[in-house]
Design a protein around this motif. Structure first.
Motif, short mmCIF file in Angstrom:
data_model
loop_
_atom_site.label_atom_id
_atom_site.label_comp_id
_atom_site.label_asym_id
_atom_site.label_seq_id
_atom_site.Cartn_x
_atom_site.Cartn_y
_atom_site.Cartn_z
N GLY A 97 -36.55 25.75 95.65
CA GLY A 97 -37.96 25.51 95.89
C GLY A 97 -38.38 24.21 95.24
N VAL A 98 -39.32 23.54 95.89
CA VAL A 98 -39.90 22.32 95.33
C VAL A 98 -41.31 22.70 94.89
N PHE A 99 -41.60 22.44 93.62
CA PHE A 99 -42.86 22.87 93.02
C PHE A 99 -43.65 21.67 92.51
N GLN A 100 -44.95 21.74 92.70
CA GLN A 100 -45.89 20.79 92.08
C GLN A 100 -46.48 21.54 90.91
N ILE A 101 -46.27 21.02 89.70
CA ILE A 101 -46.72 21.72 88.48
C ILE A 101 -47.60 20.77 87.68
N GLU A 102 -48.79 21.27 87.35
CA GLU A 102 -49.75 20.48 86.58
C GLU A 102 -50.35 21.35 85.49
N GLY A 103 -50.71 20.74 84.38
CA GLY A 103 -51.41 21.45 83.31
C GLY A 103 -50.53 22.29 82.41
N VAL A 104 -49.22 22.14 82.51
CA VAL A 104 -48.32 22.88 81.63
C VAL A 104 -47.88 21.95 80.51
N PRO A 105 -48.11 22.31 79.26
CA PRO A 105 -47.68 21.44 78.15
C PRO A 105 -46.17 21.19 78.21
N GLN A 106 -45.77 20.03 77.78
CA GLN A 106 -44.37 19.62 77.86
C GLN A 106 -43.43 20.61 77.17
#
Length: 173
Positions: A97-106
């Protein structure tokens, strides 16, 4: 008057932290194979008591975009005859799967990629393997849910163990 205080800025509400956001951009079968050993070798003699084992491994990598990641889940499903140990079937599936992930701390990104993303892909994997075993001439195998948190913890423990033994091995050489 209390309304005036909140409107003129004398009391400030804390800003909410950015909420993690995940979007599945694509899902795909990267590799798929099914071997029906019974059809190749002939029906086993005697009683058949199938025993099924499932092996799962995970991989993730960053894609070209700053917020896009590819997660590959690898499943190996083996059915053997308990009475004589012969293989009945072997199914292997690499599903991505290809995911767009935002707002997750490193510092939380790696567990997020290895737990939440595979969890989102699992229902599709389960259906593919069920169809595959049924189309391969066996009863449909409905895989039990995978505990990706436990799988992640096992991998961390394995890496920690490897890190502890590696220096001792290097000292001997």
């Amino acid at each position: 008057m209390a309304e005036e205080n909140t409107q003129n800025g004398s009391t400030q509400q804390p800003q909410p932290a950015a909420q993690p956001r995940m979007q599945i951009l694509a899902q795909f079968i990267r590799d798929l194979s099914f071997e029906n050993a019974v059809a190749q070798k002939g029906a086993p003699h005697g009683e058949v008591q199938p025993e099924i084992t499932v092996q799962v491994s995970l991989d993730a990598r960053k894609r070209g975009s700053e917020t896009q990641y590819e997660v590959i889940t690898k499943y190996r499903v083996t059915s053997t005859n308990k009475t004589e140990g012969s293989t009945l079937f072997l199914a292997e599936l690499d599903y991505g799967g290809v995911f767009q992930i935002e707002g997750v701390p490193q510092d939380q990104l790696h567990p997020f990629l290895m737990i939440e993303c595979p969890r989102m892909l699992f229902p599709f994997v389960r259906r593919i393997i069920s169809d595959l075993t049924r189309d391969g001439g066996f009863p449909a195998f409905n895989m039990d849910p995978v505990d990706f948190v436990a799988l992640y913890r096992q991998e961390l423990a394995r890496r920690a163990q490897a890190a502890q033994t590696a220096p001792a091995d290097q000292k001997l050489s």
